[in-house]
Design a protein around this motif. Structure first.
Motif, PDB file in Angstrom:
ATOM      1  N   LEU A 133      34.880  46.764  46.833  1.00 30.70           N
ATOM      2  CA  LEU A 133      35.810  45.998  47.660  1.00 30.70           C
ATOM      3  C   LEU A 133      37.183  45.919  46.988  1.00 30.70           C
ATOM      4  N   THR A 134      37.191  45.757  45.669  1.00 33.42           N
ATOM      5  CA  THR A 134      38.457  45.772  44.929  1.00 33.42           C
ATOM      6  C   THR A 134      39.168  47.107  45.122  1.00 33.42           C
ATOM      7  N   CYS A 135      38.403  48.188  45.043  1.00 33.21           N
ATOM      8  CA  CYS A 135      38.963  49.526  45.244  1.00 33.21           C
ATOM      9  C   CYS A 135      39.553  49.655  46.645  1.00 33.21           C
ATOM     10  N   THR A 136      38.847  49.137  47.649  1.00 35.67           N
ATOM     11  CA  THR A 136      39.331  49.218  49.031  1.00 35.67           C
ATOM     12  C   THR A 136      40.611  48.417  49.210  1.00 35.67           C
ATOM     13  N   ILE A 137      40.678  47.230  48.613  1.00 34.88           N
ATOM     14  CA  ILE A 137      41.879  46.390  48.727  1.00 34.88           C
ATOM     15  C   ILE A 137      43.080  47.091  48.102  1.00 34.88           C
ATOM     16  N   LEU A 138      42.890  47.666  46.911  1.00 36.95           N
ATOM     17  CA  LEU A 138      43.984  48.386  46.246  1.00 36.95           C
ATOM     18  C   LEU A 138      44.416  49.602  47.062  1.00 36.95           C
ATOM     19  N   THR A 139      43.455  50.315  47.625  1.00 37.82           N
ATOM     20  CA  THR A 139      43.762  51.484  48.454  1.00 37.82           C
ATOM     21  C   THR A 139      44.557  51.077  49.686  1.00 37.82           C
ATOM     22  N   LEU A 140      44.153  49.979  50.304  1.00 37.67           N
ATOM     23  CA  LEU A 140      44.852  49.482  51.491  1.00 37.67           C
ATOM     24  C   LEU A 140      46.271  49.047  51.142  1.00 37.67           C
ATOM     25  N   LEU A 141      46.438  48.410  49.977  1.00 42.24           N
ATOM     26  CA  LEU A 141      47.765  47.970  49.544  1.00 42.24           C
ATOM     27  C   LEU A 141      48.700  49.159  49.341  1.00 42.24           C
ATOM     28  N   VAL A 142      48.193  50.222  48.726  1.00 44.21           N
ATOM     29  CA  VAL A 142      49.002  51.419  48.522  1.00 44.21           C
ATOM     30  C   VAL A 142      49.326  52.076  49.859  1.00 44.21           C
ATOM     31  N   ALA A 143      48.344  52.106  50.772  1.00 41.55           N
ATOM     32  CA  ALA A 143      48.561  52.721  52.086  1.00 41.55           C
ATOM     33  C   ALA A 143      49.653  51.997  52.861  1.00 41.55           C
ATOM     34  N   ILE A 144      49.703  50.679  52.752  1.00 40.36           N
ATOM     35  CA  ILE A 144      50.748  49.905  53.438  1.00 40.36           C
ATOM     36  C   ILE A 144      52.099  50.146  52.779  1.00 40.36           C
ATOM     37  N   THR A 145      52.117  50.154  51.459  1.00 40.53           N
ATOM     38  CA  THR A 145      53.377  50.329  50.732  1.00 40.53           C
ATOM     39  C   THR A 145      53.991  51.698  51.000  1.00 40.53           C
ATOM     40  N   THR A 146      53.169  52.739  51.054  1.00 41.51           N
ATOM     41  CA  THR A 146      53.695  54.098  51.204  1.00 41.51           C
ATOM     42  C   THR A 146      54.287  54.353  52.581  1.00 41.51           C
ATOM     43  N   GLU A 147      54.024  53.462  53.551  1.00 44.82           N
ATOM     44  CA  GLU A 147      54.650  53.593  54.867  1.00 44.82           C
ATOM     45  C   GLU A 147      56.155  53.304  54.807  1.00 44.82           C
ATOM     46  N   PHE A 148      56.580  52.602  53.781  1.00 47.40           N
ATOM     47  CA  PHE A 148      57.986  52.201  53.676  1.00 47.40           C
ATOM     48  C   PHE A 148      58.698  52.851  52.490  1.00 47.40           C
ATOM     49  N   THR A 149      57.956  53.425  51.577  1.00 50.83           N
ATOM     50  CA  THR A 149      58.552  53.996  50.376  1.00 50.83           C
ATOM     51  C   THR A 149      58.117  55.440  50.197  1.00 50.83           C
ATOM     52  N   SER A 150      58.780  56.123  49.290  1.00 52.81           N
ATOM     53  CA  SER A 150      58.391  57.486  48.939  1.00 52.81           C
ATOM     54  C   SER A 150      56.975  57.480  48.389  1.00 52.81           C
ATOM     55  N   ASN A 151      56.140  58.430  48.842  1.00 51.91           N
ATOM     56  CA  ASN A 151      54.763  58.461  48.345  1.00 51.91           C
ATOM     57  C   ASN A 151      54.710  58.774  46.848  1.00 51.91           C
ATOM     58  N   ALA A 152      55.676  59.551  46.357  1.00 48.94           N
ATOM     59  CA  ALA A 152      55.728  59.834  44.925  1.00 48.94           C
ATOM     60  C   ALA A 152      56.068  58.573  44.135  1.00 48.94           C
ATOM     61  N   ALA A 153      57.043  57.803  44.623  1.00 48.79           N
ATOM     62  CA  ALA A 153      57.408  56.552  43.951  1.00 48.79           C
ATOM     63  C   ALA A 153      56.261  55.550  43.998  1.00 48.79           C
ATOM     64  N   THR A 154      55.574  55.474  45.124  1.00 48.90           N
ATOM     65  CA  THR A 154      54.437  54.559  45.252  1.00 48.90           C
ATOM     66  C   THR A 154      53.350  54.915  44.243  1.00 48.90           C
ATOM     67  N   THR A 155      53.049  56.194  44.129  1.00 55.12           N
ATOM     68  CA  THR A 155      52.036  56.637  43.169  1.00 55.12           C
ATOM     69  C   THR A 155      52.456  56.308  41.746  1.00 55.12           C
ATOM     70  N   THR A 156      53.714  56.540  41.438  1.00 52.61           N
ATOM     71  CA  THR A 156      54.227  56.287  40.097  1.00 52.61           C
ATOM     72  C   THR A 156      54.088  54.825  39.710  1.00 52.61           C
ATOM     73  N   LEU A 157      54.358  53.924  40.637  1.00 49.62           N
ATOM     74  CA  LEU A 157      54.343  52.502  40.329  1.00 49.62           C
ATOM     75  C   LEU A 157      52.933  51.920  40.305  1.00 49.62           C
ATOM     76  N   PHE A 158      52.046  52.409  41.176  1.00 47.25           N
ATOM     77  CA  PHE A 158      50.738  51.778  41.327  1.00 47.25           C
ATOM     78  C   PHE A 158      49.657  52.381  40.430  1.00 47.25           C
ATOM     79  N   VAL A 159      49.639  53.701  40.290  1.00 46.01           N
ATOM     80  CA  VAL A 159      48.522  54.347  39.606  1.00 46.01           C
ATOM     81  C   VAL A 159      48.362  53.883  38.151  1.00 46.01           C
TER      82      VAL A 159
END
Length: 605
Positions: free
Chosen positions: A455-481
């Motif tokens: 469930l923690t994994c799903t929440i984090l995945t959902l958070l990244v999916a929402i964030t990447t709708e508004f930001t560069s996917n490369a920048a999102t990966t850099t900040l979250f991973v």
């Protein structure tokens, strides 16, 4: 009016005043908390907001760590610059060079047109014919380049569909007066009333054509987004993940198990499942429940579409020597990647010193060969020629030697900004790690330990999916991973269990035009509105999150032993905790700074 003119002029210079406002609003953080965590937090806020808002080009924002990290005492300039060039960056650079060669000799267009000529002329099969080559090409090429190449082909298909539906056959326009009567003027200027049924067929066909146009456009972008997750070089987030995972594993003296070959075990099944779902869903989006009535055939003849596609394919002629050469090199590269270290058997990498040869090695080799091998078979290499050809060649000057690729073409088509963006991401991740910011953030997320790991994994995945709708996917990966990787270690979980799904979700953006360049390209065709993309993309977005969760708890978990953490992590894990009171103060001020920056940006918009 004067105020509006001033406001417009003021906003046109937003690059200047936003560049000053963002650092100023975040400045209380390092002033009140002079420690390295707060300083790094300040740098990440400034760089992150610059990335999200694109105040200046992303490539230039990516160079900010070279200036900011040494000034704030986080990392020496030499170390910061070294993070910009890594093995994974060379791998991505080489894959882009190969993609430029494919694009130069129109191999991608030949593949797309050939696929379309093989499928049936009915819209549902044409849709599959558009999706499959887009999906496949985006595994190896930039999603942006693939989508940009497919859009003109899709437009040509739609024009032929429109002609097949006879939407342009009416000589005189019909005007609906709103009273279920069509008013049509005869030659003497008198009104001629016709039953509404005379226009209902055309209106239905217009509606159907618009649905086809939306469906084909959206399917092109979404197929490119899905195909990119299949291979390690298919999209920047995958390459960024590989670089960040390498750094994390190297820190604990453990070899990162992810390489090009076994990434196919993650991405390929996922991409296949998603593309099948996308095809089925887009048919339902286009035709509604009627698509379930497969026994009912469309009476419209779409033979013109087939003829048009066949004519376009014939215009390309037979494959040239250059096309064949690039195809062979491309296949060789794919085989070298897959067989380097396949896992279930020993690969060719055992012929060399351990860990000396990586995926970037064959990629660079093939890239160099593209600048050496000829684009046209030289005369002296031909074994037999006719006498007439010999005489003609003797009278004409010898042709200039042309390699398969030249630097001018690469320099023109290469996505240099993406390479800088990836390098800047590696630098930010390294700065967050050395300053302790990643550990501090992950410490404050340890409250998620009360939840089941999946469930923690799903929440984090959902958070990244929402964030990447508004930001560069490369920048999102850099900040979250880096953050989720550190969080996994603190929770006693294999870091790949969080890092892999968050990386994949950064590429699966289907809701907004700004989410990916592919979405923006098809949105610019004029057939779509934002609500169309949201309505069509939401089921795919939800389904992709569900499939990601299932994948990480099934075949991916088995492939990388995600339920077990390597013993080196638990024995060498360093505790980067900070005093409780200080953490609370920094946390509060960091939240305030982020809020102020976000509010300030929103007000300007």
């Amino acid at each position: 009016m004067a105020f509006k003119t001033w406001l417009r002029s003021f906003w046109q210079s937003h690059t200047f005043w936003l560049s000053l406002l963002v650092p100023l609003l975040a400045s209380p953080l390092p002033l009140m908390f002079p420690g390295p965590i707060a300083k790094c937090g300040y740098c990440v806020i400034v760089i992150g907001v610059f990335w999200v808002t694109e105040i200046i080009p992303l490539a230039m924002t990516s160079l900010l760590p070279v200036f900011m990290f040494p000034v704030f005492g986080l990392m020496p300039a030499k170390e910061v610059c070294m993070t910009y060039v890594q093995d994974t960056l060379m791998l991505f650079l080489a894959s882009l060079i190969v993609a430029v060669a494919v694009e130069k000799w129109n191999l991608h267009k030949r593949l797309a047109l050939r696929t379309l000529t093989l499928v049936g002329p009915q819209p549902k099969w044409l849709l599959l014919g558009v999706m499959v080559p887009t999906w496949f090409l985006s595994m190896w090429m930039s999603n942006t380049a693939t989508t940009a190449m497919m859009v003109p082909i899709v437009s040509a298909i739609l024009i032929q569909i429109r002609e097949c539906q006879n939407l342009d056959s009416l000589e005189e326009p019909l005007i609906n007066d709103g009273n279920d009567v069509i008013i049509k003027m005869d030659q003497k200027g008198k009104e001629v009333n016709e039953n509404i049924k005379s226009s209902s067929s055309r209106e239905a066909k217009e509606k159907q054509f618009l649905a086809f146009a939306k469906t084909f456009s959206l399917s092109t972008a979404f197929s490119a987004n899905i195909g990119g997750v299949a291979t390690l070089t298919g999209t920047p987030p995958n390459v960024i993940f590989k670089g960040l995972a390498d750094v994390l594993y190297k820190k604990y003296e453990v070899k990162n198990p992810v390489d090009f070959a076994n990434w196919l075990g993650i991405g390929m099944p996922l991409a296949v499942i998603l593309i099948i779902f996308l095809w089925l869903w887009m048919q339902m989006y286009s035709e509604g429940l009627k698509c379930l009535m497969f026994w009912k055939k469309d009476n419209t003849s779409y033979e013109k579409v087939r003829v048009s596609l066949q004519q376009e394919y014939k215009k390309m002629g037979s494959m040239s020597f250059a096309e064949i050469s690039v195809t062979v090199l491309f296949v060789i590269l794919a085989l070298l990647w897959i067989t380097r270290s396949p896992g279930f058997i020993k690969g060719w990498s055992v012929l060399f010193l351990p860990d000396y040869v990586r995926d970037s090695t064959p990629a660079i080799l093939i890239s160099i060969l593209l600048f050496i091998l000829p684009a046209h078979l030289p005369d002296w290499m031909m074994c037999c020629k006719s006498k007439s050809k010999v005489v003609a060649n003797a009278l004409s000057p010898p042709p200039k030697y042309e390699p398969l690729l030249d630097w001018a073409t690469v320099n023109k088509k290469m996505a240099w900004g993406v390479l800088l963006l990836m390098g800047g991401g590696f630098a930010v991740a390294e700065g967050c790690e050395k300053s302790g910011l990643s550990g501090w953030v992950s410490t404050h997320l340890e409250g998620l330990s009360s939840l089941p790991t999946w469930l923690t994994c799903t929440i984090l995945t959902l958070l990244v999916a929402i964030t990447t709708e508004f930001t560069s996917n490369a920048a999102t990966t850099t900040l979250f991973v880096p953050i989720v990787g550190d969080l996994a270690l603190k929770l006693g979980v294999n870091p790949l269990y969080f890092m892999i799904p968050c990386t994949l979700s950064a590429s699966l953006a289907f809701l907004l035009p700004v989410a990916t360049p592919s979405n923006a390209i098809v949105f610019a065709t004029g057939y779509l509105k934002v609500k169309d993309m949201v309505i069509a993309g939401l089921p795919i977005q939800i389904f992709s999150i569900v499939i990601l969760t299932i994948a990480c708890n099934s075949w991916v978990a088995s492939l990388f032993s995600l339920y077990h953490i390597p013993p080196e992590f638990s024995s060498l894990l360093v505790n980067n905790s900070v005093p409780h009171n200080s953490s609370r103060g920094v946390s509060s001020l960091l939240s305030v700074a982020l809020t102020n920056v976000t509010v300030g940006y929103n007000l300007t918009h």
